[in-house]
Design a protein around this motif. Structure first.
Motif, PDB file in Angstrom:
ATOM      1  N   PHE A  63       0.836  -1.199   0.000  1.00 40.20           N
ATOM      2  CA  PHE A  63       0.000   0.000   0.000  1.00 40.20           C
ATOM      3  C   PHE A  63       0.876   1.256   0.000  1.00 40.20           C
ATOM      4  O   PHE A  63       0.586   2.229  -0.694  1.00 40.20           O
ATOM      5  N   SER A  64       1.958   1.238   0.788  1.00 42.94           N
ATOM      6  CA  SER A  64       2.837   2.410   0.860  1.00 42.94           C
ATOM      7  C   SER A  64       3.572   2.646  -0.463  1.00 42.94           C
ATOM      8  O   SER A  64       3.852   3.775  -0.841  1.00 42.94           O
ATOM      9  N   ILE A  65       3.867   1.567  -1.186  1.00 45.78           N
ATOM     10  CA  ILE A  65       4.571   1.678  -2.472  1.00 45.78           C
ATOM     11  C   ILE A  65       3.624   2.167  -3.578  1.00 45.78           C
ATOM     12  O   ILE A  65       3.991   3.026  -4.385  1.00 45.78           O
ATOM     13  N   LEU A  66       2.396   1.642  -3.596  1.00 44.96           N
ATOM     14  CA  LEU A  66       1.510   1.876  -4.737  1.00 44.96           C
ATOM     15  C   LEU A  66       0.575   3.071  -4.584  1.00 44.96           C
ATOM     16  O   LEU A  66       0.345   3.812  -5.544  1.00 44.96           O
ATOM     17  N   PHE A  67       0.008   3.276  -3.411  1.00 46.32           N
ATOM     18  CA  PHE A  67      -0.945   4.381  -3.246  1.00 46.32           C
ATOM     19  C   PHE A  67      -0.207   5.713  -3.166  1.00 46.32           C
ATOM     20  O   PHE A  67       0.829   5.829  -2.518  1.00 46.32           O
ATOM     21  N   ASP A  68      -0.754   6.719  -3.824  1.00 41.33           N
ATOM     22  CA  ASP A  68      -0.169   8.063  -3.799  1.00 41.33           C
ATOM     23  C   ASP A  68      -0.077   8.562  -2.355  1.00 41.33           C
ATOM     24  O   ASP A  68      -1.096   8.577  -1.630  1.00 41.33           O
ATOM     25  N   ASP A  69       1.137   8.966  -1.935  1.00 36.99           N
ATOM     26  CA  ASP A  69       1.381   9.511  -0.590  1.00 36.99           C
ATOM     27  C   ASP A  69       0.924   8.573   0.527  1.00 36.99           C
ATOM     28  O   ASP A  69       0.662   9.022   1.652  1.00 36.99           O
ATOM     29  N   ASN A  70       0.810   7.277   0.204  1.00 37.33           N
ATOM     30  CA  ASN A  70       0.365   6.266   1.181  1.00 37.33           C
ATOM     31  C   ASN A  70      -0.996   6.635   1.792  1.00 37.33           C
ATOM     32  O   ASN A  70      -1.281   6.320   2.951  1.00 37.33           O
ATOM     33  N   GLN A  71      -1.842   7.294   1.006  1.00 38.13           N
ATOM     34  CA  GLN A  71      -3.171   7.692   1.464  1.00 38.13           C
ATOM     35  C   GLN A  71      -4.202   6.712   0.910  1.00 38.13           C
ATOM     36  O   GLN A  71      -4.302   6.528  -0.302  1.00 38.13           O
ATOM     37  N   PHE A  72      -4.969   6.081   1.800  1.00 41.36           N
ATOM     38  CA  PHE A  72      -5.991   5.130   1.352  1.00 41.36           C
ATOM     39  C   PHE A  72      -7.040   4.959   2.440  1.00 41.36           C
ATOM     40  O   PHE A  72      -6.827   5.309   3.609  1.00 41.36           O
ATOM     41  N   THR A  73      -8.183   4.392   2.044  1.00 41.87           N
ATOM     42  CA  THR A  73      -9.248   4.052   2.990  1.00 41.87           C
ATOM     43  C   THR A  73      -9.398   2.538   3.001  1.00 41.87           C
ATOM     44  O   THR A  73      -9.696   1.934   1.964  1.00 41.87           O
ATOM     45  N   GLU A  74      -9.169   1.924   4.152  1.00 39.59           N
ATOM     46  CA  GLU A  74      -9.288   0.463   4.211  1.00 39.59           C
ATOM     47  C   GLU A  74     -10.760   0.064   4.130  1.00 39.59           C
ATOM     48  O   GLU A  74     -11.635   0.689   4.753  1.00 39.59           O
ATOM     49  N   LEU A  75     -11.029  -0.981   3.365  1.00 39.88           N
ATOM     50  CA  LEU A  75     -12.393  -1.461   3.165  1.00 39.88           C
ATOM     51  C   LEU A  75     -12.629  -2.751   3.963  1.00 39.88           C
ATOM     52  O   LEU A  75     -11.751  -3.619   4.022  1.00 39.88           O
ATOM     53  N   PHE A  76     -13.797  -2.853   4.546  1.00 38.47           N
ATOM     54  CA  PHE A  76     -14.235  -4.067   5.253  1.00 38.47           C
ATOM     55  C   PHE A  76     -13.178  -4.576   6.251  1.00 38.47           C
ATOM     56  O   PHE A  76     -12.801  -5.747   6.220  1.00 38.47           O
ATOM     57  N   PRO A  77     -12.699  -3.725   7.144  1.00 35.69           N
ATOM     58  CA  PRO A  77     -11.597  -4.127   8.018  1.00 35.69           C
ATOM     59  C   PRO A  77     -11.980  -5.094   9.134  1.00 35.69           C
ATOM     60  O   PRO A  77     -11.099  -5.724   9.738  1.00 35.69           O
ATOM     61  N   ASN A  78     -13.270  -5.213   9.425  1.00 32.44           N
ATOM     62  CA  ASN A  78     -13.670  -5.965  10.624  1.00 32.44           C
ATOM     63  C   ASN A  78     -14.227  -7.359  10.352  1.00 32.44           C
ATOM     64  O   ASN A  78     -14.809  -7.977  11.237  1.00 32.44           O
ATOM     65  N   ILE A  79     -14.047  -7.863   9.119  1.00 25.42           N
ATOM     66  CA  ILE A  79     -14.490  -9.228   8.824  1.00 25.42           C
ATOM     67  C   ILE A  79     -13.455 -10.206   9.385  1.00 25.42           C
ATOM     68  O   ILE A  79     -12.259 -10.086   9.108  1.00 25.42           O
ATOM     69  N   ILE A  80     -13.898 -11.170  10.174  1.00 29.80           N
ATOM     70  CA  ILE A  80     -12.968 -12.141  10.765  1.00 29.80           C
ATOM     71  C   ILE A  80     -13.460 -13.571  10.500  1.00 29.80           C
ATOM     72  O   ILE A  80     -14.639 -13.803  10.243  1.00 29.80           O
ATOM     73  N   SER A  81     -12.542 -14.515  10.577  1.00 32.74           N
ATOM     74  CA  SER A  81     -12.859 -15.920  10.306  1.00 32.74           C
ATOM     75  C   SER A  81     -13.620 -16.555  11.455  1.00 32.74           C
ATOM     76  O   SER A  81     -13.348 -16.279  12.632  1.00 32.74           O
ATOM     77  N   ALA A  82     -14.550 -17.431  11.101  1.00 32.22           N
ATOM     78  CA  ALA A  82     -15.243 -18.273  12.084  1.00 32.22           C
ATOM     79  C   ALA A  82     -14.621 -19.669  12.021  1.00 32.22           C
ATOM     80  O   ALA A  82     -13.664 -19.905  11.279  1.00 32.22           O
ATOM     81  N   ASP A  83     -15.152 -20.578  12.785  1.00 33.91           N
ATOM     82  CA  ASP A  83     -14.657 -21.958  12.787  1.00 33.91           C
ATOM     83  C   ASP A  83     -15.845 -22.896  12.566  1.00 33.91           C
ATOM     84  O   ASP A  83     -16.302 -23.588  13.483  1.00 33.91           O
ATOM     85  N   PRO A  84     -16.376 -22.923  11.309  1.00 34.57           N
ATOM     86  CA  PRO A  84     -17.618 -23.675  11.054  1.00 34.57           C
ATOM     87  C   PRO A  84     -17.477 -25.178  11.264  1.00 34.57           C
ATOM     88  O   PRO A  84     -18.482 -25.863  11.495  1.00 34.57           O
ATOM     89  N   LEU A  85     -16.263 -25.704  11.191  1.00 30.14           N
ATOM     90  CA  LEU A  85     -16.070 -27.152  11.298  1.00 30.14           C
ATOM     91  C   LEU A  85     -15.537 -27.590  12.665  1.00 30.14           C
ATOM     92  O   LEU A  85     -15.287 -28.779  12.874  1.00 30.14           O
ATOM     93  N   ASN A  86     -15.357 -26.635  13.585  1.00 29.11           N
ATOM     94  CA  ASN A  86     -14.720 -26.940  14.879  1.00 29.11           C
ATOM     95  C   ASN A  86     -13.429 -27.731  14.665  1.00 29.11           C
ATOM     96  O   ASN A  86     -13.178 -28.758  15.300  1.00 29.11           O
ATOM     97  N   PHE A  87     -12.597 -27.211  13.772  1.00 26.41           N
ATOM     98  CA  PHE A  87     -11.409 -27.949  13.314  1.00 26.41           C
ATOM     99  C   PHE A  87     -10.283 -27.901  14.353  1.00 26.41           C
ATOM    100  O   PHE A  87     -10.055 -26.885  14.994  1.00 26.41           O
ATOM    101  N   ALA A  88      -9.595 -29.031  14.481  1.00 30.10           N
ATOM    102  CA  ALA A  88      -8.408 -29.087  15.338  1.00 30.10           C
ATOM    103  C   ALA A  88      -7.405 -30.059  14.745  1.00 30.10           C
ATOM    104  O   ALA A  88      -7.774 -31.156  14.309  1.00 30.10           O
ATOM    105  N   ASP A  89      -6.131 -29.655  14.666  1.00 28.33           N
ATOM    106  CA  ASP A  89      -5.060 -30.596  14.309  1.00 28.33           C
ATOM    107  C   ASP A  89      -4.132 -30.671  15.513  1.00 28.33           C
ATOM    108  O   ASP A  89      -4.498 -31.229  16.530  1.00 28.33           O
ATOM    109  N   THR A  90      -2.915 -30.126  15.421  1.00 32.29           N
ATOM    110  CA  THR A  90      -2.058 -30.090  16.606  1.00 32.29           C
ATOM    111  C   THR A  90      -2.567 -29.062  17.612  1.00 32.29           C
ATOM    112  O   THR A  90      -2.218 -29.097  18.787  1.00 32.29           O
ATOM    113  N   LYS A  91      -3.384 -28.090  17.130  1.00 32.43           N
ATOM    114  CA  LYS A  91      -4.053 -27.139  18.012  1.00 32.43           C
ATOM    115  C   LYS A  91      -5.373 -26.740  17.377  1.00 32.43           C
ATOM    116  O   LYS A  91      -5.598 -26.988  16.183  1.00 32.43           O
TER     117      LYS A  91
END
Length: 281
Positions: A63-91
């Motif tokens: 973002f700092s390399i490509l956007f002019d003056d490193n100015q941008f508005t982040e989109l959809f920043p608060n989407i986070i992953s759920a755990d629909p399968l209750n998955f576990a391997d080593t943790k």
């Protein structure tokens, strides 16, 4: 004897009194092994000024390399992953997500933002390899899809920066469905006659390569990037033959017609800006 013995006080420094350089000030080029100062890396856009090796960087740096003056508005920043399968391997998958969030400061393996490049409006979705290997989960697919919807609504081009080890196994079919979902959204972007630029960086592999990474109106890469579906070892064991020299490098992929061109990161903004300006006109 002065050649062999330091007689002046203060020259001999005990280990306890020695001062260490702060972490992150110096780095070593993975290719030529020469030391690089952090300020030199930033100035040279994280490309080794000795050998031209392109170091792996994340969304913050792109973002700092490509956007002019490193100015941008982040989109959809608060989407986070759920755990629909209750998955576990080593943790547990939930524990792995929390650990990655804590270590990287990111919420998932992708960030999207709207800004300007060479004065032209652009939406960039950029993957981060440090977050569970840049694996493609539901959040990655959702952010790409929403970014495309945003582009269609506001009539602007879309740049996808891929850097991934492939689908996120902890989400199984939910992850694999993102291939179809993002590809369908890109078809809508094409129908709207809006440009889609795909930038493939090191590494771009697995389901990401098999879907949105290779669907650009132009497919661009950085020099020396690893681009492929399965890894070289898996392919070699499958076909029982030695692979050509440089197999799955950006240069090899370009030679075989899967890329349009390779661009040095230091010239990337100028090249992309010129392409977008040409498309807008």
């Amino acid at each position: 004897m002065a050649w062999f013995k330091r007689e002046e006080k203060g020259i001999i420094t005990t280990t306890k009194e020695k001062k260490e350089a702060p972490d992150g000030i110096w780095n070593k080029c993975p290719n030529c092994k020469k030391p690089l100062h952090y300020s030199e890396q930033v100035e040279n856009q994280y490309v080794c000024h000795y050998c031209g090796f392109h170091m792996r960087i994340g969304s913050k740096e792109y973002f700092s390399i490509l956007f002019d003056d490193n100015q941008f508005t982040e989109l959809f920043p608060n989407i986070i992953s759920a755990d629909p399968l209750n998955f576990a391997d080593t943790k547990k998958y939930t524990d792995r997500l929390e650990e990655s969030k804590r270590k990287t400061g990111l919420k998932d393996a992708i960030r999207a933002a709207h800004g300007k490049i060479e004065g032209q409006d652009l939406v960039i979705a950029c993957m981060d390899f440090t977050f569970i290997g840049g694996s493609m989960g539901s959040v990655v697919g959702e952010k790409i899809s929403r970014s495309i919807d945003y582009c269609i609504e506001h009539r602007m081009p879309f740049l996808m920066i891929s850097k991934s080890g492939g689908a996120r196994m902890m989400e199984a079919a939910f992850s694999l469905m993102q291939m179809a979902k993002t590809s369908a959204k890109l078809a809508l972007l094409a129908q709207a006659k809006l440009p889609y630029i795909s930038l493939l960086t090191d590494p771009t592999t697995g389901g990401v390569t098999a879907s949105y990474a290779m669907l650009g109106d132009i497919n661009v890469s950085e020099p020396g990037a690893l681009i492929g579906f399965a890894g070289p070892r898996v392919i070699k064991e499958t076909i029982k033959k030695d692979l050509p020299k440089g197999f799955q490098t950006a240069e090899f992929v370009l030679e075989h017609g899967f890329l349009d061109f390779i661009v040095d990161r230091r010239k990337m903004k100028e090249k992309l800006g010129a392409f977008i300006k040409m498309m807008n006109n």
